[in-house]
Design an enzyme around this catalytic site. Structure first.
Site, short mmCIF file in Angstrom:
data_model
loop_
_atom_site.label_atom_id
_atom_site.label_comp_id
_atom_site.label_asym_id
_atom_site.label_seq_id
_atom_site.Cartn_x
_atom_site.Cartn_y
_atom_site.Cartn_z
N LYS A 1 0.82 -1.21 0.00
CA LYS A 1 0.00 0.00 0.00
C LYS A 1 0.86 1.26 0.00
O LYS A 1 0.33 2.38 -0.06
CB LYS A 1 -0.92 0.01 1.23
CG LYS A 1 -2.01 -1.07 1.20
CD LYS A 1 -2.88 -0.99 2.44
CE LYS A 1 -4.14 -1.84 2.32
NZ LYS A 1 -3.86 -3.27 2.16
N SER A 2 2.18 1.11 0.06
CA SER A 2 3.06 2.28 0.15
C SER A 2 2.92 3.23 -1.04
O SER A 2 2.92 4.46 -0.84
CB SER A 2 4.51 1.83 0.31
OG SER A 2 4.71 1.22 1.56
N LYS B 1 14.81 -6.83 4.81
CA LYS B 1 15.12 -5.84 5.84
C LYS B 1 16.43 -6.09 6.57
O LYS B 1 17.04 -5.15 7.09
CB LYS B 1 13.97 -5.76 6.86
CG LYS B 1 12.69 -5.15 6.30
CD LYS B 1 11.64 -4.98 7.39
CE LYS B 1 10.37 -4.36 6.82
NZ LYS B 1 9.40 -4.04 7.88
N ASP C 1 10.00 1.83 11.12
CA ASP C 1 8.96 0.99 11.70
C ASP C 1 8.78 1.27 13.19
O ASP C 1 7.66 1.19 13.71
CB ASP C 1 9.29 -0.50 11.52
CG ASP C 1 9.03 -0.99 10.11
OD1 ASP C 1 8.15 -0.42 9.43
OD2 ASP C 1 9.70 -1.95 9.68
N GLY D 1 4.48 -13.38 18.13
CA GLY D 1 5.23 -13.50 16.89
C GLY D 1 6.70 -13.17 17.07
O GLY D 1 7.07 -12.26 17.83
N GLY E 1 10.21 -11.16 11.34
CA GLY E 1 10.88 -9.89 11.06
C GLY E 1 10.17 -8.68 11.64
O GLY E 1 10.81 -7.75 12.13
#
Length: 285
Positions: A17-18, A68, A104, A129, A132
């Site tokens: 969506k960036s 990343k 982030d 979780g 990453g």
């Protein structure tokens, strides 16, 4: 700024969506720039970076999975926060060098800031979780003084992640399955406490199995945060909201991290506040 462009890279990349976020801000500000999505495989990452180094119109890129961590070895400098997290999601050419940032962390914290700016007797975060996405979340919350319970399918991996990212912290690990069934633990009223429950897995995402989380594990007043963006209103968030808990969806983090990247790419502050409502409407249309 004619010809100037930035982009997001990843594999896969079609779902990103960036471009819609940055494109909306460029449009609102009337800036003559472009933002694209570029499919880059693991094998093609080094060649991509080498080619972009030579492009005077390139203003940088956002980095999504699975690059990343792999991209770090191809950069000249790391911002201290990116170095601490061990992951880069934004690359910017500066003074002839490529610098890696992690937006982030501030993006994740942005919707929580009004709560975190208040004093608390105790802060605890349950983070589900160990992939990453969890790296930035762990670093962000540890930096805000939260005691963490990190849940993963492999508790040993969870412990290693905590020891790497916040070795001095008094954190705990458990199996992800621990939260799937009910508990009869008697929480107190938690006055003066801040409790956060974060889904940092792909569970609940379109095409993935649902996230199994029994709400009996949530102390009164907990905030539920899901970083999944498709669907935006996950079953995890709906169940929490129906029980009266406050919720934060994945677009909050996505827009927040894009804000910090946009400033570095295009040298301008993106329109926020009321503009966020119009942006969200576009993103879910």
């Amino acid at each position: 700024m004619s010809g100037a462009y930035a982009e997001v890279i990843g594999d896969p990349i079609r779902q990103s969506k960036s471009p819609a976020i940055h494109g909306y801000w460029l449009e609102r500000l009337g800036l003559d720039g472009d933002y694209r999505a570029t499919h880059v495989t693991t094998g093609g990452l080094a060649d991509f970076i080498a080619a972009r180094r030579q492009d005077p119109d390139w203003r940088g890129c956002n980095v999504t999975m699975p690059h990343k961590q792999a991209v770090i070895a191809l950069l000249d400098q790391l911002d201290p926060l990116a170095a601490r997290v061990g992951a880069v999601n934004t690359i910017v050419p500066e003074g002839g060098e490529l610098v890696g940032y992690n937006t982030d962390v501030p993006g994740f914290l942005e919707p929580l800031r009004p709560l975190l700016d208040q004093p608390h007797l105790f802060r605890m975060g349950r983070v589900l979780g160990t992939g990453g996405a969890a790296r930035a979340i762990i670093a962000a919350l540890a930096g805000e003084g939260l005691v963490l319970v990190l849940a993963g399918r492999d508790p040993a991996k969870a412990r290693a992640l905590l020891d790497e990212l916040d070795p001095a912290g008094d954190h705990h690990v458990t199996d992800l399955a621990h939260f799937a069934g009910p508990t009869d633990f008697a929480f107190d009223d938690r006055a003066g406490c801040f409790d956060l429950i974060v889904n940092a897995t792909a569970l609940g995402m379109t095409g993935h199995p649902p996230l199994a989380f029994d709400l009996s594990h949530a102390p009164p007043g907990s905030v539920f945060y899901d970083i999944v963006t498709s669907p935006l209103d996950t079953a995890f968030l709906r169940a929490a909201r129906e029980r009266g808990f406050r919720t934060v969806d994945g677009l909050s983090m996505l827009i927040g991290q894009a804000d910090h990247a946009f400033r570095r790419f295009f040298g301008a502050l993106p329109p926020r506040g009321p503009a966020d409502d119009e942006l969200r409407a576009r993103l879910v249309a």
